[in-house]
Design a protein around this motif. Sequence first.
Motif, mmCIF file in Angstrom:
data_model
loop_
_atom_site.group_PDB
_atom_site.id
_atom_site.type_symbol
_atom_site.label_atom_id
_atom_site.label_comp_id
_atom_site.label_asym_id
_atom_site.label_seq_id
_atom_site.Cartn_x
_atom_site.Cartn_y
_atom_site.Cartn_z
ATOM 1 N N VAL A 44 0.830 -1.209 0.000
ATOM 2 C CA VAL A 44 0.000 0.000 0.000
ATOM 3 C C VAL A 44 0.864 1.258 0.000
ATOM 4 O O VAL A 44 0.587 2.212 -0.741
ATOM 5 C CB VAL A 44 -0.970 -0.008 1.204
ATOM 6 C CG1 VAL A 44 -1.762 1.287 1.276
ATOM 7 C CG2 VAL A 44 -1.907 -1.218 1.117
ATOM 8 N N GLU A 45 1.928 1.256 0.795
ATOM 9 C CA GLU A 45 2.825 2.414 0.817
ATOM 10 C C GLU A 45 3.488 2.634 -0.538
ATOM 11 O O GLU A 45 3.655 3.769 -0.985
ATOM 12 C CB GLU A 45 3.872 2.263 1.911
ATOM 13 C CG GLU A 45 3.304 2.469 3.298
ATOM 14 C CD GLU A 45 4.332 2.276 4.399
ATOM 15 O OE1 GLU A 45 5.432 1.733 4.126
ATOM 16 O OE2 GLU A 45 4.023 2.667 5.542
ATOM 17 N N GLY A 46 3.870 1.546 -1.197
ATOM 18 C CA GLY A 46 4.466 1.671 -2.525
ATOM 19 C C GLY A 46 3.493 2.266 -3.528
ATOM 20 O O GLY A 46 3.869 3.129 -4.340
ATOM 21 N N ILE A 47 2.259 1.825 -3.463
ATOM 22 C CA ILE A 47 1.221 2.381 -4.348
ATOM 23 C C ILE A 47 1.043 3.864 -4.053
ATOM 24 O O ILE A 47 1.000 4.699 -4.964
ATOM 25 C CB ILE A 47 -0.105 1.608 -4.176
ATOM 26 C CG1 ILE A 47 0.040 0.181 -4.718
ATOM 27 C CG2 ILE A 47 -1.258 2.344 -4.852
ATOM 28 C CD1 ILE A 47 -1.107 -0.746 -4.339
ATOM 29 N N LYS A 63 -3.758 -3.041 -8.494
ATOM 30 C CA LYS A 63 -4.143 -3.688 -7.232
ATOM 31 C C LYS A 63 -5.644 -3.935 -7.207
ATOM 32 O O LYS A 63 -6.105 -5.011 -6.789
ATOM 33 C CB LYS A 63 -3.711 -2.837 -6.049
ATOM 34 C CG LYS A 63 -4.019 -3.433 -4.706
ATOM 35 C CD LYS A 63 -3.346 -4.774 -4.491
ATOM 36 C CE LYS A 63 -1.860 -4.630 -4.356
ATOM 37 N NZ LYS A 63 -1.173 -5.908 -4.086
ATOM 38 N N LEU A 64 -6.431 -2.966 -7.661
ATOM 39 C CA LEU A 64 -7.880 -3.162 -7.729
ATOM 40 C C LEU A 64 -8.229 -4.326 -8.655
ATOM 41 O O LEU A 64 -9.113 -5.129 -8.350
ATOM 42 C CB LEU A 64 -8.581 -1.890 -8.206
ATOM 43 C CG LEU A 64 -8.618 -0.724 -7.233
ATOM 44 C CD1 LEU A 64 -9.337 0.461 -7.870
ATOM 45 C CD2 LEU A 64 -9.280 -1.115 -5.923
ATOM 46 N N ALA A 65 -7.538 -4.430 -9.784
ATOM 47 C CA ALA A 65 -7.775 -5.536 -10.721
ATOM 48 C C ALA A 65 -7.421 -6.870 -10.075
ATOM 49 O O ALA A 65 -8.152 -7.862 -10.238
ATOM 50 C CB ALA A 65 -6.986 -5.323 -12.010
ATOM 51 N N ASP A 66 -6.304 -6.910 -9.344
ATOM 52 C CA ASP A 66 -5.914 -8.141 -8.633
ATOM 53 C C ASP A 66 -6.979 -8.560 -7.627
ATOM 54 O O ASP A 66 -7.338 -9.738 -7.533
ATOM 55 C CB ASP A 66 -4.594 -7.943 -7.878
ATOM 56 C CG ASP A 66 -3.369 -8.021 -8.754
ATOM 57 O OD1 ASP A 66 -3.496 -8.435 -9.931
ATOM 58 O OD2 ASP A 66 -2.280 -7.674 -8.259
ATOM 59 N N LEU A 67 -7.464 -7.596 -6.863
ATOM 60 C CA LEU A 67 -8.470 -7.904 -5.841
ATOM 61 C C LEU A 67 -9.793 -8.321 -6.470
ATOM 62 O O LEU A 67 -10.480 -9.205 -5.956
ATOM 63 C CB LEU A 67 -8.650 -6.711 -4.903
ATOM 64 C CG LEU A 67 -7.412 -6.373 -4.068
ATOM 65 C CD1 LEU A 67 -7.630 -5.084 -3.291
ATOM 66 C CD2 LEU A 67 -7.052 -7.519 -3.143
ATOM 67 N N GLU A 68 -10.147 -7.710 -7.581
ATOM 68 C CA GLU A 68 -11.375 -8.105 -8.275
ATOM 69 C C GLU A 68 -11.245 -9.522 -8.826
ATOM 70 O O GLU A 68 -12.184 -10.320 -8.751
ATOM 71 C CB GLU A 68 -11.690 -7.117 -9.406
ATOM 72 C CG GLU A 68 -12.902 -7.478 -10.228
ATOM 73 C CD GLU A 68 -14.224 -7.446 -9.472
ATOM 74 O OE1 GLU A 68 -15.249 -7.799 -10.097
ATOM 75 O OE2 GLU A 68 -14.266 -7.082 -8.281
ATOM 76 N N ALA A 69 -10.082 -9.854 -9.362
ATOM 77 C CA ALA A 69 -9.854 -11.220 -9.858
ATOM 78 C C ALA A 69 -9.954 -12.221 -8.712
ATOM 79 O O ALA A 69 -10.525 -13.312 -8.875
ATOM 80 C CB ALA A 69 -8.489 -11.314 -10.542
ATOM 81 N N LEU A 70 -9.432 -11.856 -7.570
ATOM 82 C CA LEU A 70 -9.522 -12.733 -6.404
ATOM 83 C C LEU A 70 -10.975 -12.890 -5.957
ATOM 84 O O LEU A 70 -11.425 -13.985 -5.645
ATOM 85 C CB LEU A 70 -8.665 -12.171 -5.275
ATOM 86 C CG LEU A 70 -8.496 -13.032 -4.051
ATOM 87 C CD1 LEU A 70 -7.859 -14.378 -4.407
ATOM 88 C CD2 LEU A 70 -7.646 -12.311 -3.017
ATOM 89 N N ARG A 71 -11.724 -11.789 -5.956
ATOM 90 C CA ARG A 71 -13.147 -11.853 -5.589
ATOM 91 C C ARG A 71 -13.911 -12.753 -6.548
ATOM 92 O O ARG A 71 -14.695 -13.606 -6.120
ATOM 93 C CB ARG A 71 -13.769 -10.458 -5.590
ATOM 94 C CG ARG A 71 -15.224 -10.436 -5.139
ATOM 95 C CD ARG A 71 -15.881 -9.092 -5.397
ATOM 96 N NE ARG A 71 -16.107 -8.832 -6.796
ATOM 97 C CZ ARG A 71 -17.116 -9.361 -7.516
ATOM 98 N NH1 ARG A 71 -17.962 -10.192 -6.969
ATOM 99 N NH2 ARG A 71 -17.248 -9.056 -8.791
ATOM 100 N N LEU A 72 -13.674 -12.584 -7.834
ATOM 101 C CA LEU A 72 -14.374 -13.410 -8.825
ATOM 102 C C LEU A 72 -14.001 -14.878 -8.702
ATOM 103 O O LEU A 72 -14.855 -15.751 -8.864
ATOM 104 C CB LEU A 72 -14.082 -12.890 -10.235
ATOM 105 C CG LEU A 72 -14.724 -11.557 -10.567
ATOM 106 C CD1 LEU A 72 -14.223 -11.072 -11.920
ATOM 107 C CD2 LEU A 72 -16.233 -11.654 -10.546
#
Length: 76
Positions: A44-47, A63-72
């Motif tokens: 998060v700090e790097g972002i 990061k949002l795309a990664d989290l959405e892929a994980l959710r799906l």
Amino acid sequence: ALYADAAFDPVRAMILAREPVRPERLQADTFQRATPPSMLVDDVEGIWNRIAGSDDWSGFEAKLADLEALRLARWG
């Protein structure tokens, strides 16, 4: 390294002995990665540093795309 220690062997054996409830989920791209998506403080700090330093939102969007892929993958 902690999970490679012999003390973890009994836990690993129990995990590996279980059958997945929905094995098709394991085929999702997010579960084929070498490391899972994370939200560690360093991530998060790097972002945030890229956003604050040069208005570069690409890390945030990735990061949002990664989290959405994980959710799906989890909830489909």
